[in-house]
Design a protein around this motif. Structure first.
Motif, PDB file in Angstrom:
ATOM      1  N   PHE A  10       0.835  -1.201   0.000  1.00  0.00           N
ATOM      2  CA  PHE A  10       0.000   0.000   0.000  1.00  0.00           C
ATOM      3  C   PHE A  10       0.870   1.252   0.000  1.00  0.00           C
ATOM      4  CE2 PHE A  10      -3.728   2.527   0.864  1.00  0.00           C
ATOM      5  CZ  PHE A  10      -3.259   3.572   1.650  1.00  0.00           C
ATOM      6  N   CYS A  11       1.882   1.282   0.887  1.00  0.00           N
ATOM      7  CA  CYS A  11       2.770   2.447   0.966  1.00  0.00           C
ATOM      8  C   CYS A  11       3.523   2.653  -0.347  1.00  0.00           C
ATOM      9  CB  CYS A  11       3.759   2.274   2.118  1.00  0.00           C
ATOM     10  SG  CYS A  11       3.007   2.379   3.760  1.00  0.00           S
ATOM     11  N   SER A  12       3.968   1.555  -0.938  1.00  0.00           N
ATOM     12  CA  SER A  12       4.715   1.654  -2.192  1.00  0.00           C
ATOM     13  C   SER A  12       3.842   2.191  -3.324  1.00  0.00           C
ATOM     14  CB  SER A  12       5.272   0.278  -2.565  1.00  0.00           C
ATOM     15  OG  SER A  12       5.948   0.326  -3.803  1.00  0.00           O
ATOM     16  N   SER A  13       2.600   1.754  -3.371  1.00  0.00           N
ATOM     17  CA  SER A  13       1.713   2.174  -4.458  1.00  0.00           C
ATOM     18  C   SER A  13       1.337   3.645  -4.362  1.00  0.00           C
ATOM     19  CB  SER A  13       0.447   1.311  -4.463  1.00  0.00           C
ATOM     20  OG  SER A  13      -0.272   1.466  -3.253  1.00  0.00           O
ATOM     21  N   MET A  21       5.047   5.924   8.371  1.00  0.00           N
ATOM     22  CA  MET A  21       3.672   5.587   8.722  1.00  0.00           C
ATOM     23  C   MET A  21       3.610   4.902  10.087  1.00  0.00           C
ATOM     24  SD  MET A  21       1.846   6.807   6.312  1.00  0.00           S
ATOM     25  CE  MET A  21       0.254   6.069   6.645  1.00  0.00           C
ATOM     26  N   TYR A  22       4.583   4.021  10.352  1.00  0.00           N
ATOM     27  CA  TYR A  22       4.641   3.389  11.673  1.00  0.00           C
ATOM     28  C   TYR A  22       4.911   4.427  12.757  1.00  0.00           C
ATOM     29  CZ  TYR A  22       4.473  -1.485  10.123  1.00  0.00           C
ATOM     30  OH  TYR A  22       4.070  -2.695   9.622  1.00  0.00           O
ATOM     31  N   MET A  23       5.784   5.387  12.450  1.00  0.00           N
ATOM     32  CA  MET A  23       6.093   6.430  13.418  1.00  0.00           C
ATOM     33  C   MET A  23       4.848   7.270  13.716  1.00  0.00           C
ATOM     34  SD  MET A  23       8.930   9.489  13.203  1.00  0.00           S
ATOM     35  CE  MET A  23       8.022  10.330  11.896  1.00  0.00           C
ATOM     36  N   MET A  27       3.014   7.762  17.316  1.00  0.00           N
ATOM     37  CA  MET A  27       2.752   9.094  17.866  1.00  0.00           C
ATOM     38  C   MET A  27       1.264   9.281  18.135  1.00  0.00           C
ATOM     39  SD  MET A  27       5.344  11.435  15.567  1.00  0.00           S
ATOM     40  CE  MET A  27       4.784  12.952  16.346  1.00  0.00           C
ATOM     41  N   ARG A  28       0.439   8.721  17.270  1.00  0.00           N
ATOM     42  CA  ARG A  28      -1.009   8.809  17.467  1.00  0.00           C
ATOM     43  C   ARG A  28      -1.424   8.104  18.755  1.00  0.00           C
ATOM     44  NH1 ARG A  28      -5.292   5.422  16.010  1.00  0.00           N
ATOM     45  NH2 ARG A  28      -7.272   6.511  15.631  1.00  0.00           N
ATOM     46  N   ILE A  29      -0.821   6.932  18.996  1.00  0.00           N
ATOM     47  CA  ILE A  29      -1.124   6.193  20.224  1.00  0.00           C
ATOM     48  C   ILE A  29      -0.689   6.994  21.446  1.00  0.00           C
ATOM     49  CG2 ILE A  29      -0.540   4.134  21.570  1.00  0.00           C
ATOM     50  CD1 ILE A  29      -0.330   2.617  18.923  1.00  0.00           C
ATOM     51  N   PHE A 126      17.792   6.923  27.716  1.00  0.00           N
ATOM     52  CA  PHE A 126      16.503   7.476  27.319  1.00  0.00           C
ATOM     53  C   PHE A 126      15.528   6.365  26.939  1.00  0.00           C
ATOM     54  CE2 PHE A 126      19.366  11.069  26.430  1.00  0.00           C
ATOM     55  CZ  PHE A 126      18.676  12.092  27.067  1.00  0.00           C
ATOM     56  N   LEU A 127      14.248   6.610  27.237  1.00  0.00           N
ATOM     57  CA  LEU A 127      13.173   5.695  26.868  1.00  0.00           C
ATOM     58  C   LEU A 127      12.364   6.322  25.743  1.00  0.00           C
ATOM     59  CD1 LEU A 127      11.911   4.743  30.452  1.00  0.00           C
ATOM     60  CD2 LEU A 127      13.760   3.696  29.124  1.00  0.00           C
ATOM     61  N   ARG A 128      12.142   5.554  24.684  1.00  0.00           N
ATOM     62  CA  ARG A 128      11.369   6.041  23.545  1.00  0.00           C
ATOM     63  C   ARG A 128      10.019   5.326  23.490  1.00  0.00           C
ATOM     64  NH1 ARG A 128      14.721   8.582  19.552  1.00  0.00           N
ATOM     65  NH2 ARG A 128      13.047   8.183  18.066  1.00  0.00           N
ATOM     66  N   ASP A 129       9.046   6.004  22.880  1.00  0.00           N
ATOM     67  CA  ASP A 129       7.698   5.433  22.703  1.00  0.00           C
ATOM     68  C   ASP A 129       7.130   4.986  24.048  1.00  0.00           C
ATOM     69  OD1 ASP A 129       7.899   5.784  19.913  1.00  0.00           O
ATOM     70  OD2 ASP A 129       8.954   3.881  19.723  1.00  0.00           O
ATOM     71  N   THR A 130       6.956   5.942  24.933  1.00  0.00           N
ATOM     72  CA  THR A 130       6.492   5.647  26.288  1.00  0.00           C
ATOM     73  C   THR A 130       4.982   5.817  26.408  1.00  0.00           C
ATOM     74  OG1 THR A 130       6.844   7.942  26.998  1.00  0.00           O
ATOM     75  CG2 THR A 130       8.684   6.398  27.268  1.00  0.00           C
TER      76      THR A 130
END
Length: 220
Positions: A10-13, A21-23, A27-29, A126-130
């Protein structure tokens, strides 16, 4: 076609970056969880518990959520700490929420526990995606529960601490056993419909719980 390959196609098309998109999803979560923590929106029930189940034991806690003996040792290792913000520990040392996280700028949190996706060490750890998680999430999907009947405290994996009546901790142990038995049955027989516990069972268990906020108010 599985979900990962379908997402990549989907992303490629549409000339989109899969990693970006995963990032955005992460961030949305984070943003949704933050809005829920301050009471602006309501997330679906179990959102934090699911994250806790998937990320534990990648967990950190503030002083309020750590047992006394362990906390004294951690504070001795940490040395001087700037005042004004909660100090986080991962059970072995002081850690910091990554500046890219929306939780980094907060000075107060609803609960003293968080789970994280990644740990990065530069000049600090550092902690990411907390994501802040509740005491009930830790009780249900955390490690080994040790109930201190006389003091009304519960420790998880020997270092996480929360205040909870012994009855509540015992109920969570029973819930764990029930949940594990259901999951094991689904794994062994994925095509078989597993009958969940009756509504009356869950209703009885949940009504027996005190307010979740009370689990973060510890006795000195």
């Amino acid at each position: 076609m599985n979900g990962v390959k379908a997402a990549q196609q989907f992303c490629s098309s549409y000339f989109l970056s899969n990693s970006v998109m995963y990032m955005i999803r992460d961030m949305r979560i984070q943003f949704g969880t933050l809005l829920a923590d301050i009471g602006l929106i309501n997330l679906p029930t179990g959102h934090q518990a699911i994250l806790c189940a998937g990320l534990y034991p990648s967990v950190a806690a503030t002083e309020e959520g750590i047992g006394g003996t362990v906390l004294a040792s951690l504070k001795q290792k940490a040395g001087f700490t700037a005042k004004g913000r909660p100090v986080w520990y991962d059970g072995r040392r002081e850690v910091h929420i990554h500046p890219s996280s929306i939780n980094c700028s907060l000075k107060a949190f609803q609960y003293p526990f968080l789970v994280f996706l990644e740990k990065v060490e530069t000049n600090k750890v550092f902690l990411r995606d907390t994501t802040i998680v509740s005491p009930y999430s830790i009780l249900l999907f955390g490690g080994t529960i040790n109930i201190q009947h006389q003091t009304g405290l519960v420790t998880i994996d020997g270092w996480l601490k929360m205040a909870a009546p012994a009855q509540t901790a015992v109920l969570f142990k029973e819930l764990r056993l029930t949940l594990h038995s259901i999951l094991e049955e689904l794994i062994r027989k994925p095509h078989k419909k597993t009958t969940p516990p009756s509504d009356m069972f869950w209703r009885h268990e949940i009504i027996s719980f005190p307010s979740e906020n009370g689990c973060t108010k510890h006795k000195k």
